[in-house]
Design an enzyme around this catalytic site. Structure first.
Site, PDB file in Angstrom:
ATOM      1  N   GLU A  96       0.864  -1.182   0.000  1.00 19.70           N
ATOM      2  CA  GLU A  96       0.000   0.000   0.000  1.00 19.70           C
ATOM      3  C   GLU A  96       0.895   1.224   0.000  1.00 19.70           C
ATOM      4  OE1 GLU A  96      -3.036   0.322   3.082  1.00 19.70           O
ATOM      5  OE2 GLU A  96      -2.373   2.365   3.451  1.00 19.70           O
TER       6      GLU A  96
ATOM      7  N   GLU B  82      -1.623  11.791   3.163  1.00 25.21           N
ATOM      8  CA  GLU B  82      -2.074  11.344   4.481  1.00 25.21           C
ATOM      9  C   GLU B  82      -1.659  12.354   5.542  1.00 25.21           C
ATOM     10  OE1 GLU B  82      -2.587   7.167   6.774  1.00 25.21           O
ATOM     11  OE2 GLU B  82      -0.694   7.447   5.724  1.00 25.21           O
TER      12      GLU B  82
END
Length: 413
Positions: free
Chosen positions: A118, A123
């Site tokens: 991933e 983020e």
């Protein structure tokens, strides 16, 4: 071999080609993901007059901490890709608000996470103003030591311990990369190139988007002209609350704990705080290169089953996106998604020690002006100027900033 546009996600076409996740949040967030029908009915999803897709959260109702969580949206692309250049233009991302955990990432949807890997393109949690690029893999992968401009953090990309993975913080000179700092400049572009050698990620604020991106598809985006990426390894966007990241860093490096004892308590009882918690997506474009079978020049077939090590000092095992020389091109596909991360990035460390506020002023990072800040007036100038001195000099004004060239505080009403 140059890239060509293969998929354009925008407006209604984006919503039609993405699925809405409605399950339990895998990262333990205080959130209730809504179906397409429920999200449209409650205006959490909409398309504005500029054809931008807006993904928001419930900023009206008060909830109890015993409820499932605050309604939000998580969407995932139906189409899958194997290698390519992924360019996403956001006019707005969720603001720097206590309790939030917005993310945009790509992941492998084959097998049990984290098999295949991933990569978190965007983020951050709570009051973050700078982006965190991170990767999560099974054991054996390390982040590289060169070839990027970001601030390196942890180098072990495995999920142990605590699902942290390896990461880079956006460089200080690229400060307008997340939350309020990203939005104040009108958003910007994130680009990820994934090929057989590595994964590179760039961020460009609105005022610095490369010509070949701004004029695409008339011009073809060319990553070789963009300079070093902020992160190097080798989307899902949504709005999550609390969980393994925002909840565990509540009050760490920020003042969120002064608002409520717990993240869940604040999110449940403070709906108006999340009026700025939304994504506004201009587009997500995918560029690909012709498959070997489309090339008139024959390509040699693999002669062994040795797995490549495209990132010599970084991802030295085949776990990150599962590149395999023994697997014919395009038979193993990966998904780019818009959703919340299922892993916990690391909390703020010493490399990210800039304060969120300075004497009551919010620190947004470094910005540029194509017009020379004509609406600002210079207050003072001296060699030892720092942020605190600038704020003090500009007391009584609405905005304050320091010019790097003059070391002079700039203020404006």
């Amino acid at each position: 071999m140059s890239y060509s546009l293969s998929t354009h996600f925008a407006g209604q076409g984006l919503l039609d080609q993405f699925s809405f996740f409605t399950g339990e949040d895998p990262s333990n967030g205080f959130v209730s993901y809504q179906s397409r029908e429920a999200a449209l009915a409650s205006n959490l999803v909409s398309i504005d007059q500029f054809n931008r897709v807006k993904l928001g959260v419930d900023a009206i109702n008060i909830y109890s901490t015993s409820d499932k969580g605050r309604p939000s949206v998580r969407i995932t692309s139906d189409e899958q890709f194997n290698h390519g250049l992924f360019i996403a233009d956001f006019a707005h991302m969720p603001g720097s608000t206590c309790g939030t955990w917005p993310a945009f990432w790509a992941f492998n949807n084959e097998g049990q996470w984290p098999d295949g890997g991933e990569v978190d393109i965007i983020e951050g949690a709570n009051t973050a103003q700078r982006n965190l690029f991170s990767a999560h893999t099974t054991p054996g992968c390390k982040a590289p030591s060169t070839g990027f401009t970001g601030i390196p953090g942890l180098t072990d990309c495995s999920i142990d311990p605590n699902n942290v993975g390896c990461n880079f913080a956006a460089p200080k000179a690229n400060g307008a990369s997340h939350g309020d700092s990203f939005n104040v400049l009108g958003g910007g572009v994130y680009a990820m190139e994934w090929d057989s050698e590595d994964i590179k990620i760039w961020h460009f604020p609105r005022i610095a988007i490369p010509y070949d991106i701004r004029n695409a598809p008339i011009s073809t985006p060319d990553p070789t002209r963009w300079g070093p990426p902020q992160a190097r390894f080798g989307g899902e966007t949504e709005q999550n609350f609390c969980g393994d990241y925002a909840g565990n860093t509540w009050g760490v490096g920020n003042k969120c704990n002064k608002l409520a004892p717990t993240c869940e308590g604040f999110v449940a009882g403070s709906p108006r705080s999340f009026r700025n918690s939304f994504w506004a997506i201009n587009y997500i474009d995918v560029y690909e290169k012709p498959a070997p079978s489309d090339n008139p020049s024959p390509s040699p077939s693999p002669t062994n089953t040795t797995l490549p090590t495209p990132l010599t000092t970084a991802v030295t095992s085949p776990t990150l996106f599962g590149n395999d020389t023994a697997t014919p091109s395009r038979t193993r596909t990966r998904t780019i998604t818009i959703s919340v991360s299922t892993a916990q990035p690391s909390p703020t460390n010493d490399a990210l020690a800039d304060p969120a506020t300075i004497n009551g002023w919010t620190l947004l990072g470094c910005f540029g002006s194509l017009e020379g800040y004509k609406s600002f007036s210079q207050v003072a100038s001296y060699p030892t100027m720092d942020n605190e001195a600038c704020v003090s000099s500009c007391a009584g004004h609405k905005y304050a900033g320091v010019s790097n060239e003059l070391r002079a505080p700039l203020s404006s009403h």
